[in-house]
Design a protein around this motif. Structure first.
Motif, PDB file in Angstrom:
ATOM      1  N   PRO A 129       0.828  -1.217   0.000  1.00  0.00           N
ATOM      2  CA  PRO A 129       0.000   0.000   0.000  1.00  0.00           C
ATOM      3  C   PRO A 129       0.855   1.258   0.000  1.00  0.00           C
ATOM      4  N   VAL A 130       0.422   2.261  -0.767  1.00  0.00           N
ATOM      5  CA  VAL A 130       1.156   3.516  -0.909  1.00  0.00           C
ATOM      6  C   VAL A 130       0.408   4.680  -0.271  1.00  0.00           C
ATOM      7  N   ALA A 131      -0.898   4.804  -0.551  1.00  0.00           N
ATOM      8  CA  ALA A 131      -1.647   5.963  -0.063  1.00  0.00           C
ATOM      9  C   ALA A 131      -3.137   5.666  -0.064  1.00  0.00           C
ATOM     10  N   LEU A 132      -3.867   6.429   0.762  1.00  0.00           N
ATOM     11  CA  LEU A 132      -5.310   6.273   0.890  1.00  0.00           C
ATOM     12  C   LEU A 132      -6.013   7.604   0.663  1.00  0.00           C
TER      13      LEU A 132
ATOM     14  N   GLY B  21      -0.846   6.223  10.274  1.00  0.00           N
ATOM     15  CA  GLY B  21       0.534   6.530  10.630  1.00  0.00           C
ATOM     16  C   GLY B  21       1.296   5.290  11.063  1.00  0.00           C
ATOM     17  N   ALA B  22       0.669   4.465  11.905  1.00  0.00           N
ATOM     18  CA  ALA B  22       1.324   3.241  12.359  1.00  0.00           C
ATOM     19  C   ALA B  22       1.587   2.285  11.207  1.00  0.00           C
ATOM     20  N   ALA B  23       0.699   2.304  10.204  1.00  0.00           N
ATOM     21  CA  ALA B  23       0.855   1.413   9.050  1.00  0.00           C
ATOM     22  C   ALA B  23       1.823   1.968   8.016  1.00  0.00           C
ATOM     23  N   GLY B  24       2.157   3.245   8.125  1.00  0.00           N
ATOM     24  CA  GLY B  24       3.030   3.868   7.130  1.00  0.00           C
ATOM     25  C   GLY B  24       2.359   4.103   5.798  1.00  0.00           C
TER      26      GLY B  24
ATOM     27  N   HIS C 180      -0.545  -5.768   6.036  1.00  0.00           N
ATOM     28  CA  HIS C 180       0.433  -5.740   4.941  1.00  0.00           C
ATOM     29  C   HIS C 180       1.818  -6.210   5.375  1.00  0.00           C
ATOM     30  N   GLY C 181       2.199  -5.958   6.621  1.00  0.00           N
ATOM     31  CA  GLY C 181       3.494  -6.455   7.085  1.00  0.00           C
ATOM     32  C   GLY C 181       3.518  -7.970   7.176  1.00  0.00           C
ATOM     33  N   LEU C 182       2.457  -8.536   7.698  1.00  0.00           N
ATOM     34  CA  LEU C 182       2.326  -9.996   7.766  1.00  0.00           C
ATOM     35  C   LEU C 182       2.367 -10.612   6.378  1.00  0.00           C
TER      36      LEU C 182
ATOM     37  N   PRO D 111       3.546 -10.792  14.886  1.00  0.00           N
ATOM     38  CA  PRO D 111       2.578 -10.582  15.974  1.00  0.00           C
ATOM     39  C   PRO D 111       1.133 -10.841  15.589  1.00  0.00           C
ATOM     40  N   LEU D 112       0.786 -10.693  14.317  1.00  0.00           N
ATOM     41  CA  LEU D 112      -0.596 -10.891  13.875  1.00  0.00           C
ATOM     42  C   LEU D 112      -0.835 -12.301  13.331  1.00  0.00           C
TER      43      LEU D 112
END
Length: 353
Positions: free
Chosen positions: A105-108, A135-138, A218-220, A310-311
């Protein structure tokens, strides 16, 4: 009883305590609302406000070879619930829709439809939750829209989020790519979100600590793709739950799916909740769970990668893809029998996202 709405500090501008129709009229009242509640909170745009966000194509192309694009509307009731709120849900849901397609993901964008009379503190709390989650997701919120409708024309607040992402080179996933012998994985316990929302509505007077699993995945998913580059398919199991995802998979890929009830991770309190109400947890919505299909030789690496995140601590292999009974999902029960897991005609629980 519904969770309390977070209370924020007093407004910086001389805004009323509730949204009025003037806040959607395009004048100074609307500008004050947008500036204070959204632009100041999101801080995703720089310079003069424009009607669109702009991106450097060269920077996007450096991350992959295809653009992913998705949009989703959120009408959850109640707005705040254990484990999340409509703002967090909107951000996580759109990030996850991009990520399960193999995109980073880039932007919302964020469009809100506000009912006249909504408390400004409620709107600020939702905006702050969106900003903190993004913010936490970047993944920044870079553009949006605000509309106000008369009382009764919507229920408090509806949100639509749209996202873009970049699919890394070489990643190919899709609902029609499953093959006999492949393994079906999930990253943890199922049904938490649906149960949490139903309980938060307060109609049943049940005491429970069930919280939504709402999370950005997305990190997972990045770790899963790194560990199992042959992953066939990924879907977030939202409305209709795991059952809906697997029925769509079986139909699109022309295969059968065989699940094992004994291997399907469901919390005891969610299972008990469903038994009381006559619900099937396989159909309950999730907002932090994916269904992934991987080749059998990559099962071990995939599970190890999921469980290291963690997820994904409760990740499990819950079944296999077969060449028998194509288009059907079959569950092996704990008692040695079988049952068909069909697609529901409607939804067990409306307005859960």
């Amino acid at each position: 009883m519904n969770p309390p709405i977070p209370v924020l500090t007093a407004p910086r501008r001389n805004l009323p305590k509730a949204v009025t129709l003037a806040h959607g009229g395009g004048g100074s009242a609307m500008r004050d609302l947008i500036d204070e509640v959204f632009i100041e909170t999101f801080k995703g745009t720089k310079g003069a406000p424009e009607d669109q966000a702009r991106f450097d194509l060269a920077a996007l192309m450096a991350q992959g070879d295809r653009l992913a694009f998705t949009t989703d509307g959120f009408v959850v009731d109640p707005l705040f619930f254990p484990g999340g709120d409509i703002g967090k849900l909107a951000v996580c849901g759109t990030i996850n829709d991009l990520a399960v397609g193999g995109a980073r993901p880039v932007a919302l964008s964020c469009a809100v439809i506000i009912e006249e009379g909504l408390a400004l503190d409620t709107l600020r709390a939702v905006a702050r939750s969106m900003a903190e989650t993004a913010g936490a997701a970047g993944v920044p919120i870079v553009t949006g829209d605000t509309k106000v409708v008369a009382r009764g024309a919507c229920d408090k607040l509806f949100i639509t989020t749209t996202g873009i992402g970049v699919v890394r080179t070489g990643v190919e996933v899709g609902i029609a790519r499953a093959r006999p012998g492949d393994v079906v994985l999930v990253n943890g316990q199922l049904g938490d979100h649906g149960a949490a929302i139903l309980n938060a509505r307060g109609d049943l007077a049940l005491e429970s600590d069930i919280a939504s699993d709402c999370a950005a995945l997305h990190g997972l998913i990045d770790r899963l793709i790194d560990a199992a580059p042959g992953v066939r398919m990924m879907r977030d199991a939202t409305r209709g739950g795991v059952a809906a995802v697997l029925n769509e998979l079986a139909a699109a890929s022309g295969v059968g799916v065989r699940l094992r009830e004994s291997d399907t991770p469901i919390r005891a309190d969610v299972q008990g909740f469903c038994e009381i109400l006559g619900l099937d947890p396989l159909y309950l919505a999730n907002e932090g769970k994916i269904v992934a299909v991987v080749p059998p030789e990559q099962e071990g690496a995939a599970l190890q990668a999921l469980r290291a995140h963690p997820l994904g601590g409760g990740a499990a292999a819950i079944g296999r893809i077969t060449d028998t009974r194509p288009g059907r999902v079959v569950m092996e029960t704990r008692f040695g029998g079988e049952r068909i897991v069909d697609m529901l005609v409607g939804d067990q629980l409306p307005r859960i996202c």
